[in-house]
Design a protein around this motif. Sequence first.
Motif, PDB file in Angstrom:
ATOM      1  N   TYR A 192      39.447  28.600  45.191  1.00  0.00           N
ATOM      2  CA  TYR A 192      39.672  29.968  45.625  1.00  0.00           C
ATOM      3  C   TYR A 192      41.149  30.251  45.898  1.00  0.00           C
ATOM      4  CZ  TYR A 192      38.220  34.498  47.020  1.00  0.00           C
ATOM      5  OH  TYR A 192      38.045  35.855  47.044  1.00  0.00           O
ATOM      6  N   TYR A 193      41.895  29.242  46.317  1.00  0.00           N
ATOM      7  CA  TYR A 193      43.331  29.425  46.534  1.00  0.00           C
ATOM      8  C   TYR A 193      44.122  28.434  45.700  1.00  0.00           C
ATOM      9  CZ  TYR A 193      41.738  31.894  50.723  1.00  0.00           C
ATOM     10  OH  TYR A 193      41.107  32.736  51.587  1.00  0.00           O
ATOM     11  N   GLU A 197      43.703  37.213  42.965  1.00  0.00           N
ATOM     12  CA  GLU A 197      45.051  37.690  42.630  1.00  0.00           C
ATOM     13  C   GLU A 197      45.515  37.135  41.279  1.00  0.00           C
ATOM     14  OE1 GLU A 197      46.759  38.298  47.165  1.00  0.00           O
ATOM     15  OE2 GLU A 197      46.633  36.292  46.296  1.00  0.00           O
TER      16      GLU A 197
HETATM   17  P1  ATP Z   1      38.624  38.622  48.498  1.00  0.00           P
HETATM   18  O1  ATP Z   1      38.497  40.034  48.056  1.00  0.00           O
HETATM   19  O2  ATP Z   1      37.554  37.745  47.992  1.00  0.00           O
HETATM   20  O3  ATP Z   1      38.806  38.573  49.975  1.00  0.00           O
HETATM   21  P2  ATP Z   1      41.364  37.990  48.353  1.00  0.00           P
HETATM   22  O4  ATP Z   1      42.300  37.844  47.211  1.00  0.00           O
HETATM   23  O5  ATP Z   1      41.606  39.094  49.301  1.00  0.00           O
HETATM   24  O6  ATP Z   1      39.939  38.065  47.762  1.00  0.00           O
HETATM   25  P3  ATP Z   1      41.305  36.329  50.708  1.00  0.00           P
HETATM   26  O7  ATP Z   1      40.652  35.041  50.922  1.00  0.00           O
HETATM   27  O8  ATP Z   1      40.758  37.499  51.463  1.00  0.00           O
HETATM   28  O9  ATP Z   1      41.339  36.602  49.138  1.00  0.00           O
HETATM   29  O10 ATP Z   1      42.837  36.178  51.043  1.00  0.00           O
HETATM   30  C1  ATP Z   1      43.569  37.256  51.515  1.00  0.00           C
HETATM   31  C2  ATP Z   1      45.010  37.078  51.160  1.00  0.00           C
HETATM   32  O11 ATP Z   1      45.564  35.997  51.869  1.00  0.00           O
HETATM   33  C3  ATP Z   1      45.305  36.793  49.692  1.00  0.00           C
HETATM   34  O12 ATP Z   1      46.430  37.566  49.344  1.00  0.00           O
HETATM   35  C4  ATP Z   1      45.643  35.315  49.661  1.00  0.00           C
HETATM   36  O13 ATP Z   1      46.550  34.985  48.641  1.00  0.00           O
HETATM   37  C5  ATP Z   1      46.293  35.152  51.009  1.00  0.00           C
HETATM   38  N1  ATP Z   1      46.228  33.790  51.562  1.00  0.00           N
HETATM   39  C6  ATP Z   1      45.321  32.817  51.335  1.00  0.00           C
HETATM   40  N2  ATP Z   1      45.584  31.718  52.040  1.00  0.00           N
HETATM   41  C7  ATP Z   1      46.698  31.987  52.736  1.00  0.00           C
HETATM   42  C8  ATP Z   1      47.494  31.250  53.648  1.00  0.00           C
HETATM   43  N3  ATP Z   1      47.188  29.993  53.994  1.00  0.00           N
HETATM   44  N4  ATP Z   1      48.584  31.854  54.177  1.00  0.00           N
HETATM   45  C9  ATP Z   1      48.904  33.121  53.849  1.00  0.00           C
HETATM   46  N5  ATP Z   1      48.206  33.864  52.990  1.00  0.00           N
HETATM   47  C10 ATP Z   1      47.114  33.321  52.442  1.00  0.00           C
END
Ligand code: ATP
Length: 266
Positions: free
Chosen positions: A160-161, A179
Amino acid sequence: MLQALYDGKMEAFREQFLKLHPYEQAKFYVEQSPEVRKRMYEYLSPAEMAEIFDHLDIEEDEYKIYLSEMDPLFVAQMLAHMYADNAADVLNELDKKEVANYLTIMDDEAAKDIQGLLHYKEYTAGSIMTTEYIAIHANQTVRSAMQILKKEAANAETIYYLYVINEQRQLVGVLSLRELLTSDDDEMIADIMNDRVVSVFVDEDQEDVARKMQNYDFLALPVVDANNHLLGIITVDDIVDVISEEATDDYSKLAGVPDVDIQYTP
Ligand code: ATP
Ligand code: MG
């Protein structure tokens, strides 16, 4: 259920058993007698047993008993197929000599992953992290990051990341799968990554990690050393275990009862 196992019908057993979720497989496994479990080791591959062990919910000192029922080579192959953090948890329950033994007969890459996780103190971020994460570089295109993702996806604890590292393996950014998928193939990772990364220190208490995970709502958090080198990740499923452990501890303290496991009677 699964009469085929007791009847010695391997194909029929595999057919039914492998349809179960690994959590159900694990529940079934621990309910069997040692004799029946030994038959399971004959009927299932090390990789299939690894799925069961990744989902096993037993007392830590019980691992010893189960492993002693298996052939050492089977144990080593099973541990190699498990997620490295879970395999390290299992090995942490064994004597140093036994651990060395299993690591020697295991394939090198798996042994290295697990070995790196054996030294972290209990209840720290390091003790619950895994090294199976996806790392990319800022000077890559989305297209080439996708190729890495595709290659590593089968072995990563989460896809997922994607964590962005520099030449020194320092953590410089993060990108969610969403993203990545919604960006143009020719875009540079540097231009789309988030460079304010929330991370935890390897020595940090696991309760702090749980709190951070809850506060920021991430599905995983990267773990770094004091020089910001990426060491591993902690996923939310590991944190669920921490939270329920701590809740049991806190409740026991509050109620003034000794810290024993709660027994559920059906
Ligand atoms: P979803 O719609 O499934 O939530 P998303 O792209 O918004 O997809 P999230 O898990 O909600 O994914 O993550 C929110 C944001 O935080 C994304 O922009 C992601 O890249 C970022 N992110 C993830 N891990 C970290 C981290 N450890 N530190 C800072 N930002 C992060
Ligand atoms: Mg989101």
